[in-house]
Design a protein around this motif. Structure first.
Motif, PDB file in Angstrom:
ATOM      1  N   THR A 148       0.843  -1.351   0.538  1.00  0.00           N
ATOM      2  CA  THR A 148      -0.188   0.333  -0.189  1.00  0.00           C
ATOM      3  C   THR A 148       0.811   0.724   0.516  1.00  0.00           C
ATOM      4  OG1 THR A 148      -0.311  -0.105   2.624  1.00  0.00           O
ATOM      5  CG2 THR A 148      -2.357  -1.206   1.272  1.00  0.00           C
ATOM      6  N   PRO A 149       0.330   2.651  -0.543  1.00  0.00           N
ATOM      7  CA  PRO A 149       1.131   3.762  -0.162  1.00  0.00           C
ATOM      8  C   PRO A 149       1.999   3.917   0.922  1.00  0.00           C
ATOM      9  CG  PRO A 149      -0.861   3.910  -1.708  1.00  0.00           C
ATOM     10  CD  PRO A 149      -1.195   2.635  -0.741  1.00  0.00           C
ATOM     11  N   SER A 150       1.099   3.970   2.217  1.00  0.00           N
ATOM     12  CA  SER A 150       1.547   3.689   3.917  1.00  0.00           C
ATOM     13  C   SER A 150       2.571   3.102   3.239  1.00  0.00           C
ATOM     14  CB  SER A 150       0.550   3.783   4.309  1.00  0.00           C
ATOM     15  OG  SER A 150      -0.119   2.855   3.889  1.00  0.00           O
ATOM     16  N   ARG A 151       2.481   1.814   3.036  1.00  0.00           N
ATOM     17  CA  ARG A 151       3.674   0.514   3.482  1.00  0.00           C
ATOM     18  C   ARG A 151       4.854   1.471   2.615  1.00  0.00           C
ATOM     19  NH1 ARG A 151       3.864  -4.268   6.350  1.00  0.00           N
ATOM     20  NH2 ARG A 151       5.582  -5.671   5.912  1.00  0.00           N
ATOM     21  N   CYS A 152       4.802   1.403   1.123  1.00  0.00           N
ATOM     22  CA  CYS A 152       6.014   1.909   0.726  1.00  0.00           C
ATOM     23  C   CYS A 152       6.772   3.062   1.321  1.00  0.00           C
ATOM     24  CB  CYS A 152       5.374   2.563  -0.856  1.00  0.00           C
ATOM     25  SG  CYS A 152       4.438   1.391  -1.945  1.00  0.00           S
ATOM     26  N   THR A 153       5.760   3.841   1.646  1.00  0.00           N
ATOM     27  CA  THR A 153       6.728   4.938   2.568  1.00  0.00           C
ATOM     28  C   THR A 153       7.263   4.778   3.797  1.00  0.00           C
ATOM     29  OG1 THR A 153       4.963   6.896   2.128  1.00  0.00           O
ATOM     30  CG2 THR A 153       6.164   7.611   3.787  1.00  0.00           C
ATOM     31  N   ARG A 154       6.893   3.641   4.621  1.00  0.00           N
ATOM     32  CA  ARG A 154       8.108   3.212   5.616  1.00  0.00           C
ATOM     33  C   ARG A 154       8.781   2.688   4.369  1.00  0.00           C
ATOM     34  NH1 ARG A 154       6.941   2.348  10.535  1.00  0.00           N
ATOM     35  NH2 ARG A 154       5.389   3.751  10.713  1.00  0.00           N
ATOM     36  N   MET A 155       8.696   1.676   3.742  1.00  0.00           N
ATOM     37  CA  MET A 155       9.800   0.819   3.160  1.00  0.00           C
ATOM     38  C   MET A 155      11.037   1.911   2.874  1.00  0.00           C
ATOM     39  SD  MET A 155       9.616  -2.164   4.556  1.00  0.00           S
ATOM     40  CE  MET A 155      10.371  -3.225   3.294  1.00  0.00           C
ATOM     41  N   ALA A 156      10.150   2.838   2.178  1.00  0.00           N
ATOM     42  CA  ALA A 156      11.906   4.151   1.966  1.00  0.00           C
ATOM     43  C   ALA A 156      12.335   5.131   3.052  1.00  0.00           C
ATOM     44  CB  ALA A 156      10.635   4.949   0.851  1.00  0.00           C
ATOM     45  N   ASP A 157      11.076   4.441   4.474  1.00  0.00           N
ATOM     46  CA  ASP A 157      11.927   5.492   4.995  1.00  0.00           C
ATOM     47  C   ASP A 157      13.120   4.395   5.976  1.00  0.00           C
ATOM     48  OD1 ASP A 157      10.795   7.370   4.601  1.00  0.00           O
ATOM     49  OD2 ASP A 157       9.223   7.695   6.776  1.00  0.00           O
ATOM     50  N   MET A 158      13.301   3.168   5.886  1.00  0.00           N
ATOM     51  CA  MET A 158      13.562   2.037   6.570  1.00  0.00           C
ATOM     52  C   MET A 158      14.806   2.049   6.121  1.00  0.00           C
ATOM     53  SD  MET A 158      10.723  -0.315   7.296  1.00  0.00           S
ATOM     54  CE  MET A 158      11.942  -1.370   8.676  1.00  0.00           C
ATOM     55  N   ALA A 159      14.462   2.546   4.659  1.00  0.00           N
ATOM     56  CA  ALA A 159      15.960   1.840   3.373  1.00  0.00           C
ATOM     57  C   ALA A 159      17.205   3.336   4.077  1.00  0.00           C
ATOM     58  CB  ALA A 159      15.713   1.614   2.309  1.00  0.00           C
ATOM     59  N   VAL A 160      16.337   4.340   3.899  1.00  0.00           N
ATOM     60  CA  VAL A 160      17.426   5.510   3.714  1.00  0.00           C
ATOM     61  C   VAL A 160      17.900   4.813   5.250  1.00  0.00           C
ATOM     62  CG1 VAL A 160      17.976   7.828   3.880  1.00  0.00           C
ATOM     63  CG2 VAL A 160      16.185   6.721   2.642  1.00  0.00           C
ATOM     64  N   THR A 161      16.725   5.337   6.506  1.00  0.00           N
ATOM     65  CA  THR A 161      17.691   5.437   7.620  1.00  0.00           C
ATOM     66  C   THR A 161      18.397   3.962   8.389  1.00  0.00           C
ATOM     67  OG1 THR A 161      15.815   6.003   8.275  1.00  0.00           O
ATOM     68  CG2 THR A 161      16.915   5.005  10.017  1.00  0.00           C
ATOM     69  N   ALA A 162      18.410   2.764   7.264  1.00  0.00           N
ATOM     70  CA  ALA A 162      18.792   1.739   7.448  1.00  0.00           C
ATOM     71  C   ALA A 162      20.532   1.808   6.497  1.00  0.00           C
ATOM     72  CB  ALA A 162      18.720   0.694   6.789  1.00  0.00           C
ATOM     73  N   PHE A 163      20.483   2.539   5.955  1.00  0.00           N
ATOM     74  CA  PHE A 163      22.099   3.253   5.291  1.00  0.00           C
ATOM     75  C   PHE A 163      22.839   3.828   6.138  1.00  0.00           C
ATOM     76  CE2 PHE A 163      20.869   1.799   0.289  1.00  0.00           C
ATOM     77  CZ  PHE A 163      22.146   1.069   0.945  1.00  0.00           C
ATOM     78  N   VAL A 164      21.855   4.634   6.763  1.00  0.00           N
ATOM     79  CA  VAL A 164      22.584   6.255   7.934  1.00  0.00           C
ATOM     80  C   VAL A 164      22.669   4.929   9.386  1.00  0.00           C
ATOM     81  CG1 VAL A 164      22.216   7.959   9.438  1.00  0.00           C
ATOM     82  CG2 VAL A 164      20.910   7.626   6.873  1.00  0.00           C
ATOM     83  N   ARG A 165      22.436   4.021   9.609  1.00  0.00           N
ATOM     84  CA  ARG A 165      22.657   3.028  11.145  1.00  0.00           C
ATOM     85  C   ARG A 165      23.908   2.191  10.340  1.00  0.00           C
ATOM     86  NH1 ARG A 165      20.510   3.086  15.953  1.00  0.00           N
ATOM     87  NH2 ARG A 165      20.358   0.372  15.873  1.00  0.00           N
ATOM     88  N   ILE A 166      23.975   1.762   9.324  1.00  0.00           N
ATOM     89  CA  ILE A 166      24.862   1.309   8.949  1.00  0.00           C
ATOM     90  C   ILE A 166      26.324   1.913   8.818  1.00  0.00           C
ATOM     91  CG2 ILE A 166      26.656   0.233   6.888  1.00  0.00           C
ATOM     92  CD1 ILE A 166      23.211  -1.147   6.339  1.00  0.00           C
ATOM     93  N   LEU A 167      26.181   3.401   8.431  1.00  0.00           N
ATOM     94  CA  LEU A 167      27.267   4.153   8.415  1.00  0.00           C
ATOM     95  C   LEU A 167      27.748   4.503   9.399  1.00  0.00           C
ATOM     96  CD1 LEU A 167      28.943   6.184   6.412  1.00  0.00           C
ATOM     97  CD2 LEU A 167      27.724   7.701   6.850  1.00  0.00           C
ATOM     98  N   GLY A 168      27.015   4.545  10.902  1.00  0.00           N
ATOM     99  CA  GLY A 168      27.225   4.454  12.137  1.00  0.00           C
ATOM    100  C   GLY A 168      27.941   4.180  13.120  1.00  0.00           C
ATOM    101  N   CYS A 169      26.944   2.566  12.376  1.00  0.00           N
ATOM    102  CA  CYS A 169      28.032   1.337  13.424  1.00  0.00           C
ATOM    103  C   CYS A 169      29.487   0.999  12.603  1.00  0.00           C
ATOM    104  CB  CYS A 169      26.604   0.303  13.099  1.00  0.00           C
ATOM    105  SG  CYS A 169      25.771   0.416  13.950  1.00  0.00           S
TER     106      CYS A 169
END
Length: 995
Positions: free
Chosen positions: A729-750
């Motif tokens: 759904t559109p809301s699920r796509c938005t959450r997945m996009a937020d999680m994808a960007v956030t995952a790379f930010v978290r990887i960089l920090g870790c």
């Protein structure tokens, strides 16, 4: 009206034409049904107009097609007529077959319904104990009610037998059919009309007193067989349970993250290690085992009583001896050889010795025995004759009636005299019946009885059911004693007859029968469980677990890792409980009076643990663990992209493998991550480079999985990650996009706060090649679009991957991070999917043409300064073992499920509240963002001089060189800060100038 009839005729001809053409196209069932339906409609219309439906010989008068409707059907070829007739017969056959199948399904549904199941169980319980309850709680007048209930049971079970034969496969003439037939037929024995004929131990109609003993023994044997035959009805209870078990739904597996890591708690409760439904093999084996046990037990119950000798027939009874004694005394009294007093004493001694009233109460003195020690007591005495000579019998009864004085004297002496065997007394009403003329006349078949009954009136405290004649009792509640030491002629002419009330015996027998019935049910259950326990434990259960695991892996290959985790948790639980004392052991240890039980408890516990360890060494356990490991390796090797390949081949009905299945188009967010300077690290680290790459991959893959993504393939120092959007759904796509960007930010920090990776900063070889400020670093690119998911390779080697120009675009975006000197870049396709909160944290740095994209793409970067991240310090050093890896996977799975819910705010939780992210973004102020945005707008509009001034300002505004500002200035410098004549704000990344 004529036009209407013509229209109907035309419609009829069209239907016939359709019917005649359809068989030529094929002979499938649907076309046959169409032909049959059409012809039935035509026949119905014809009957309305011209009368009855014509026979096959009259078909020549029917119109066949539009072109031949006016022609005589004599022109129709015989082959066509035969074909039409054959199709009609086939249509009728298939229609009847479909109707039969529909009826069979309806009957099966009815038989498996709640009404039939509940009715079968309730009536089976009644069939098992109903006859015993009848004899235990009621008298003969109530038999009609129980006969009605038995007829209801017989009708119900007969109906069930017939319907099951029609609706259930492999039932007719099978095991359950045979037992149902026998158990249903055994209900006939509960009808009093049948049981009276079988169980009656009277020999009144025999005409030969010598047959008395044989008849009694035969009646007793038949009674035992009848009682055992009832136990066959237990099979109906098992059948109901078996049918319910066959329809039982499988137990659903627990959801990911719901497991509780409780093996290190001393008070941990029992863990359900294997939740699964029974397999077809298991149900079949249990059914066969239980059937054999039931047949064996019932066969023993039926045969053994017939092969035993009844101990009651070893010696003659007092009733038989006393009957001869009284008969001889009476005949001697008639002939004048003895006085009346001696005869009366013999008669009264017989009646008092078998005293009905004392027998139905308690002995006067518990130290002595009395008639209550026995289960049968005399209640009727008189004469019997075969020729129905009532005058003779009345005369004999009058002579045999004892005098009142003698009766009262005997009663007084018997009541007061204390002997080893207490005779007891009789109530006044009973004495009156005994000393008054015997005038009770009873008819039994061709025999006439005249005598007296001690129970002919209601006696308070003793008699509440009046029994004038022996026929007032059921056949099994009475038995008859007569003298045997007389000739057959004397027996037929007349003889004394004594009837005994056996109701106490029948009631005691019924009580024990009910207990026996429930005991046999219990024994059958225990025996069935014990017979199948070893087979289930050693073979069947392991095989069922393996089948269950293979089915789960076949349906979802990615679940193999969860199965492995569950199995590992079960092993850890068993190991922990084998070494740690539980609450029961602690309780026994704290109570000194229970301390002696501890050694026994520990011995039993060691035996149980040893048995469990032996099972782990068996071939079935090794095979089960091998299946789990192979499934886990499949899930790790193929990943999410290969799940369909594995599932497709696992569902195949052959042993062959076809890995080259067609791919499927999916919508994705594609992430590409690359280890910077990986080639240099490979040259320097050489053999240790594998550990280096795996240390980084552990962080990358773990965080990607935690944030809803799936690692796909690793090529050297590059990682490909996927976030699925197909069907979201559109809301699920938005959450997945937020999680994808956030995952790379978290990887960089870790990556930058890891002490393990920080050790490479001081590696001499890396410092020499990369400089003193070298560190492990990654760059990331994100893009969204379609891709083809499937297998790439040949029969010799395949890789489950994604093919699409969008994958190349994601890699090109990651390459652009070097141009713009940033860590994370994403295209507008990803940013447009993100929420407004997260999109506001991304900076638009350029709009470019990228190879593989038909349209220009805007490039955004996530502003992060990884140099500000501090190394993380842990209070304890973690021993990274299988157990810790299991815990980590469980935590990541639970976190993944939590992040996918709408309750968690991704941006607030992992951006605003994250110390590392806050520190990395601290330098990028609002003023900086405003100045850069103005510079970029002038750059895109062709005002490069103004853009030069603004971007030169932002270049050093952060305290370090801003990568995007420097990249744009370098690109403008190639044209002396003069925009080309056809500048549209779009740079071409495909050219070397932009790089």
């Amino acid at each position: 009206m004529e036009e209407s009839n013509a229209g109907r005729a035309s419609g009829s001809s069209r239907s016939t034409e359709s019917s005649s053409r359809s068989p030529e196209k094929g002979t499938n069932s649907s076309s046959i049904e169409d032909v049959t339906t059409s012809r039935q409609a035509q026949s119905s219309a014809t009957r309305k107009r011209v009368g009855p439906e014509p026979t096959y010989e009259d078909c020549s008068e029917k119109p066949v097609s539009r072109s031949t409707s006016k022609r005589s059907t004599n022109e129709i070829s015989p082959a066509m007529l035969m074909k039409i007739q054959r199709m009609n017969r086939q249509g009728e056959y298939f229609s009847s077959k479909k109707l039969k199948a529909r009826v069979v399904r309806a009957l099966a549904t009815f038989l498996n319904g709640r009404f039939m199941t509940a009715g079968s169980v309730i009536l089976t319980f009644y069939a098992l104990v109903g006859d015993d309850l009848r004899l235990l709680t009621t008298n003969k007048p109530s038999d009609i009610l129980f006969n009605g209930l038995t007829i209801v049971c017989l009708t119900f079970f007969t109906l069930e037998l017939v319907l099951s034969s029609i609706a259930k496969q492999d039932y007719f003439l099978g095991f359950f059919f045979s037992l149902d037939l026998v158990s249903t037929a055994s209900l006939l024995l509960d009808l009093t009309w049948v049981s009276s004929a079988l169980e009656s131990n009277d020999d009144m109609a025999a005409g030969n007193q010598a047959r008395s003993g044989r008849t009694a023994r035969l009646g007793g044997s038949i009674g035992r067989v009848v009682r055992v035959m009832r136990l066959i009805r237990i099979v109906k209870l098992y059948k109901a349970y078996y049918d319910l078990n066959m329809r039982k739904a499988p137990v659903p597996a627990s959801e990911p993250g719901e497991e509780e890591d409780d093996w290190d708690r001393a008070d941990a409760g029992a863990v359900e290690e294997h939740k699964h439904g029974d397999s077809q093999v298991g149900k079949k084996l249990v059914g066969l085992t239980t059937r054999r046990v039931i047949v064996l037990v019932l066969a023993m119950l039926l045969v053994l009583p017939l092969l035993s000798v009844d101990s009651s027939h070893v010696l003659a009874t007092s009733a038989a001896y006393g009957a001869d004694s009284v008969s001889q005394s009476f005949r001697k009294y008639q002939s004048g050889n003895i006085t009346q007093t001696l005869y009366e004493e013999a008669l009264l001694k017989y009646i008092y010795y078998h005293n009905w009233f004392l027998g139905n109460t308690k002995c006067i003195n518990d130290e002595y025995s009395c008639s209550s020690s026995f289960y049968a007591h005399v209640f009727w005495v008189g004469f019997a004759a075969k020729d129905k000579n009532k005058t003779l019998l009345r005369t004999l009864a009058s002579e045999a009636t004892p005098r009142a004085a003698t009766v009262r004297a005997w009663n007084a002496a018997a009541s007061s005299k204390m002997t080893a065997y207490s005779l007891g007394g009789l109530p006044q009403e009973a004495m009156k019946s005994l000393d008054t003329p015997w005038d009770v006349e009873c008819e039994f078949s061709s025999w006439t009885h005249v005598g007296s009954s001690l129970l002919e009136t209601v006696i308070n405290g003793y008699v509440d059911y009046v029994v004038r004649c022996p026929s007032d009792l059921r056949p099994q509640e009475r038995f008859r004693m007569q003298p045997n030491l007389i000739s057959p002629w004397q027996f037929d002419q007349y003889h004394l007859a004594f009837f005994f009330d056996a109701r106490p015996f029948v009631k005691a027998e019924c009580r024990f029968n009910i207990i026996t019935t429930f005991f046999i049910c219990f024994v059958l259950c225990v025996a069935s469980m014990q017979f199948s326990k070893d087979a289930n434990k050693l073979v069947l259960r392991p095989v069922e677990r393996m089948i269950e695991k293979v089915n789960k892996i076949r349906d979802n290959p990615l679940i193999a890792m969860k199965i492995s985790d569950d199995e590992f948790k079960g092993e850890e639980v068993r190991k922990y409980r084998a070494t740690v004392r539980n609450k029961y052991e602690t309780f026994m240890e704290s109570r000194s009076w229970l301390a002696w039980l501890l050694p026994i408890w520990f011995w039993m516990k060691a035996a149980y643990v040893g048995d469990d360890q032996d099972q782990n060494l068996m071939e079935t356990a090794v095979l089960e663990k091998t299946i789990i490991k192979l499934g886990s390796l499949l899930a790790l090797g193929f990943g999410e992209a290969g799940a369909k390949i594995v599932a497709h081949n696992m569902h195949g009905d052959t042993a062959g493998i076809n890995a080259m299945i067609p791919g499927s188009r999916v919508q994705l967010i594609i992430g590409s991550a690359r280890i910077r300077d990986f080639s240099t690290a490979t040259e320097v680290l050489q053999g240790k480079v594998m550990a280096f790459a795996n240390q980084i991959a552990e962080i990358v893959h773990g965080i990607v999985c935690e944030f809803g993504g799936a690692p796909n393939k690793n090529t050297g120092g590059r990682f490909l990650m996927i976030w699925h959007l197909t069907g979201a759904t559109p809301s699920r796509c938005t959450r997945m996009a937020d999680m994808a960007v956030t995952a790379f930010v978290r990887i960089l920090g870790c990556i930058h706060n890891s002490r393990t990776l920080a050790e490479y900063r001081y590696h001499p070889g890396l410092k020499q090649r990369l400089g003193k400020d070298c560190r492990v670093n990654l760059s990331f690119g994100l893009h969204s679009g379609w891709a083809i998911e499937g297998a790439v390779g040949s029969e010799f080697k395949i890789d489950a991957s994604y093919l699409s120009p969008n994958v190349s675009i994601a890699e090109s975006v990651e390459d652009a991070t070097q141009v713009y000197n940033v860590s994370i870049m994403a295209t507008e396709t990803v940013i447009e999917l993100c929420s407004k909160e997260l999109a506001s944290k991304c900076r638009l740095v350029d709009k470019v043409n990228i190879k593989g994209s038909k349209t220009p793409l805007q490039l955004y970067c996530v502003d992060l300064d990884f140099r500000t991240v501090r190394l993380r310090t842990f209070s304890t050093k973690l021993e990274w073992s299988l157990r810790q890896r299991f815990k980590a996977r469980q935590i990541l799975e639970a976190e993944k499920e939590r992040k996918l819910t709408d309750h968690m705010d991704i941006v607030y939780t992992f951006w605003a509240e994250s110390h590392d992210v806050t520190e990395m973004r601290k330098a990028f102020t609002t003023e900086f963002m405003h100045v850069f945005n103005m510079g970029y707008q002038n750059y895109s509009q062709g005002e490069w001089q103004v853009a030069r001034r603004l971007l030169t300002r932002t270049l050093d505004m952060l305290g370090f060189k801003d990568g995007p500002s420097g990249a744009l200035l370098s690109f403008m410098d190639t044209s002396d800060y003069q925009a080309p004549a056809k500048w549209d704000g779009i740079a071409d990344m495909r050219s070397t100038d932009h790089l």
